[in-house]
Design a protein around this motif. Sequence first.
Motif, PDB file in Angstrom:
ATOM      1  N   ARG A 286       0.730  15.860  47.703  1.00 37.14           N
ATOM      2  CA  ARG A 286       1.938  15.241  47.758  1.00 37.14           C
ATOM      3  C   ARG A 286       3.020  15.828  47.097  1.00 37.14           C
ATOM      4  NH1 ARG A 286       0.486   9.230  48.561  1.00 37.14           N
ATOM      5  NH2 ARG A 286       2.741   9.001  48.763  1.00 37.14           N
ATOM      6  N   SER A 287       4.246  15.832  47.502  1.00 35.92           N
ATOM      7  CA  SER A 287       5.326  16.354  46.790  1.00 35.92           C
ATOM      8  C   SER A 287       5.843  15.484  45.640  1.00 35.92           C
ATOM      9  CB  SER A 287       6.591  16.564  47.656  1.00 35.92           C
ATOM     10  OG  SER A 287       6.973  15.177  48.006  1.00 35.92           O
TER      11      SER A 287
ATOM     12  N   ALA B 131      -2.649   8.106  44.625  1.00 35.76           N
ATOM     13  CA  ALA B 131      -1.952   8.601  45.743  1.00 35.76           C
ATOM     14  C   ALA B 131      -2.532  10.076  46.097  1.00 35.76           C
ATOM     15  CB  ALA B 131      -0.535   8.630  45.258  1.00 35.76           C
ATOM     16  N   LEU B 132      -2.629  10.584  45.063  1.00 36.04           N
ATOM     17  CA  LEU B 132      -3.230  12.128  45.165  1.00 36.04           C
ATOM     18  C   LEU B 132      -4.496  12.134  45.831  1.00 36.04           C
ATOM     19  CD1 LEU B 132      -1.662  13.873  42.220  1.00 36.04           C
ATOM     20  CD2 LEU B 132      -1.050  14.241  44.701  1.00 36.04           C
TER      21      LEU B 132
ATOM     22  N   LEU C 289      -5.060  16.975  43.254  1.00 37.26           N
ATOM     23  CA  LEU C 289      -5.996  16.599  42.286  1.00 37.26           C
ATOM     24  C   LEU C 289      -6.790  17.939  41.917  1.00 37.26           C
ATOM     25  CD1 LEU C 289      -7.789  13.254  43.484  1.00 37.26           C
ATOM     26  CD2 LEU C 289      -6.381  13.610  41.368  1.00 37.26           C
ATOM     27  N   ARG C 290      -7.218  17.933  40.692  1.00 38.33           N
ATOM     28  CA  ARG C 290      -8.142  18.859  40.550  1.00 38.33           C
ATOM     29  C   ARG C 290      -9.534  18.266  40.192  1.00 38.33           C
ATOM     30  NH1 ARG C 290      -7.242  22.179  35.510  1.00 38.33           N
ATOM     31  NH2 ARG C 290      -8.966  23.581  36.339  1.00 38.33           N
TER      32      ARG C 290
ATOM     33  N   LEU D 128      -6.159  17.064  35.318  1.00 40.09           N
ATOM     34  CA  LEU D 128      -6.338  16.416  36.276  1.00 40.09           C
ATOM     35  C   LEU D 128      -5.545  16.511  37.619  1.00 40.09           C
ATOM     36  CD1 LEU D 128      -6.750  12.730  34.430  1.00 40.09           C
ATOM     37  CD2 LEU D 128      -8.534  14.195  35.490  1.00 40.09           C
ATOM     38  N   VAL D 129      -4.327  17.177  37.554  1.00 46.10           N
ATOM     39  CA  VAL D 129      -3.851  17.587  38.750  1.00 46.10           C
ATOM     40  C   VAL D 129      -3.268  19.075  38.712  1.00 46.10           C
ATOM     41  CG1 VAL D 129      -2.943  15.322  39.223  1.00 46.10           C
ATOM     42  CG2 VAL D 129      -1.457  16.541  37.975  1.00 46.10           C
TER      43      VAL D 129
END
Length: 106
Positions: free
Chosen positions: A24-25, A18-19, A67-68, A53-54
């Motif tokens: 995204r909230s 999804a990211l 995302l990272r 990861l995020v």
Amino acid sequence: MDVFEAVAEPNRRALLDALADGERSAGDLVATLPELTQPTVSRHLRILREVGLVEVRPQAQRRIYALRADGLVAIDDWIERYRRYWAGHLDSLERHLERRHGEPNG
């Protein structure tokens, strides 16, 4: 827990998917997994954040997740050796198909 353990869980992979489309909230992410409760999604997001990861940032009363890319480096490094394996096999398949294409009735 490490990155590999984190992505082994299907719901966390769904959150990463999804990211992949952009920030995204937290509420939007909860909506992507309607079978899970908000606290469960929050726990998954916390794990993804802890393994790098995020990332999350506040925006008024909301929490925005993204995302990272650098968090995925460990996975990419591990997959690299297999990417070479598949590239060689795909090249062989391509050569085989090219040879067959040149044959009559092929």
